[in-house]
Scaffold this active site. Sequence first.
Site, short mmCIF file in Angstrom:
data_model
loop_
_atom_site.label_atom_id
_atom_site.label_comp_id
_atom_site.label_asym_id
_atom_site.label_seq_id
_atom_site.Cartn_x
_atom_site.Cartn_y
_atom_site.Cartn_z
N VAL A 168 0.82 -1.21 0.00
CA VAL A 168 0.00 0.00 0.00
C VAL A 168 0.86 1.27 0.00
O VAL A 168 0.42 2.32 0.44
CB VAL A 168 -1.00 0.02 1.19
N ASP A 219 1.12 -5.42 3.48
CA ASP A 219 2.37 -4.75 3.84
C ASP A 219 2.16 -3.24 3.83
O ASP A 219 1.81 -2.66 2.80
CB ASP A 219 3.47 -5.12 2.84
N TYR A 259 3.89 5.61 5.35
CA TYR A 259 2.87 5.65 4.31
C TYR A 259 1.64 6.44 4.76
O TYR A 259 0.85 6.88 3.92
CB TYR A 259 2.41 4.24 3.90
N HIS A 294 13.00 0.28 8.29
CA HIS A 294 12.65 0.71 6.93
C HIS A 294 13.89 1.05 6.09
O HIS A 294 13.94 0.73 4.90
CB HIS A 294 11.70 1.91 6.99
#
Length: 279
Positions: free
Chosen positions: A25, A50, A55, A113
């Site tokens: 996404v 995920d 995001y 990340h």
Amino acid sequence: MTGNVTDTVITLNNGVSIPQLGLGVFQTPDGEATSQAVTWALQAGYRHIDTAMIYGNEQSVGEGLRRSGVDRRDVFLTTKLWNDDIRAGRTKEAFKESLDRLGVDYLDLYLIHWPAKGWQQAWEDMEELYTQRRVRAIGVCNFQKHHLDELHTISGTKPAVDQIESSPQFVNDDLIDYCHGTLRVDVEAYSPLGGTGGNLLADPRLKAMAERYDRSPAQIVLRWHLQRGVIVIPKSTHKERIEQNAQVFDFELSDEDMKAITAMNRDERTGGDPDNFDF
């Protein structure tokens, strides 16, 4: 050939199973678009979602999960620790905030990340979350060979996965081979179809191959990833495309076609460089 989106899994190095195909996404806007995409995916048989804190759509992912009616225990849910929280030493706080936004009480996979300054301490904190069973597996994203080697020297806990950019335009085979062969770390591919705004799927070679297999170019590329043993997380907010992306377990590419797709490599990233990023 048999298999489908619900039963085609990879067993990670800690024994946890992850569906090889999931819904990503990244850049999917917070709100109805993300919630609906997650619901559609789960209704189509996906069991792997995920997302990431950065995001900005974790809350919508959680809403889509609840709306789908699929039991939380049947869904493999991933989110990620962002760079600002890594640098600030906020791993545990950020983890709890992600859980709260998602509306869940545990994660299946939590990932660093990017290898931002302080990632070594972040990994130690994530090990504690793993030991406490608040997360079923921990891993990294965008780690190069030297990052993985350093991690190996400072920790006895091997990452379950390294999520990296990989597509026919940026195959990244050396790193994938190192993870699979030397480290026994599984690889997840982001931007598997060439990334936002890319023109990979318009490549005439893929189009010709798609016609021969009676498939879409996207299905051809996703099948290529799967046959490489890579976990893949294509994104879409279109119901038909989400469903189509899951229909990749009932055919197989020939060795010749696998090699032809790999030969399309141009070593061109669409995302950031893990050795040179400023975010």
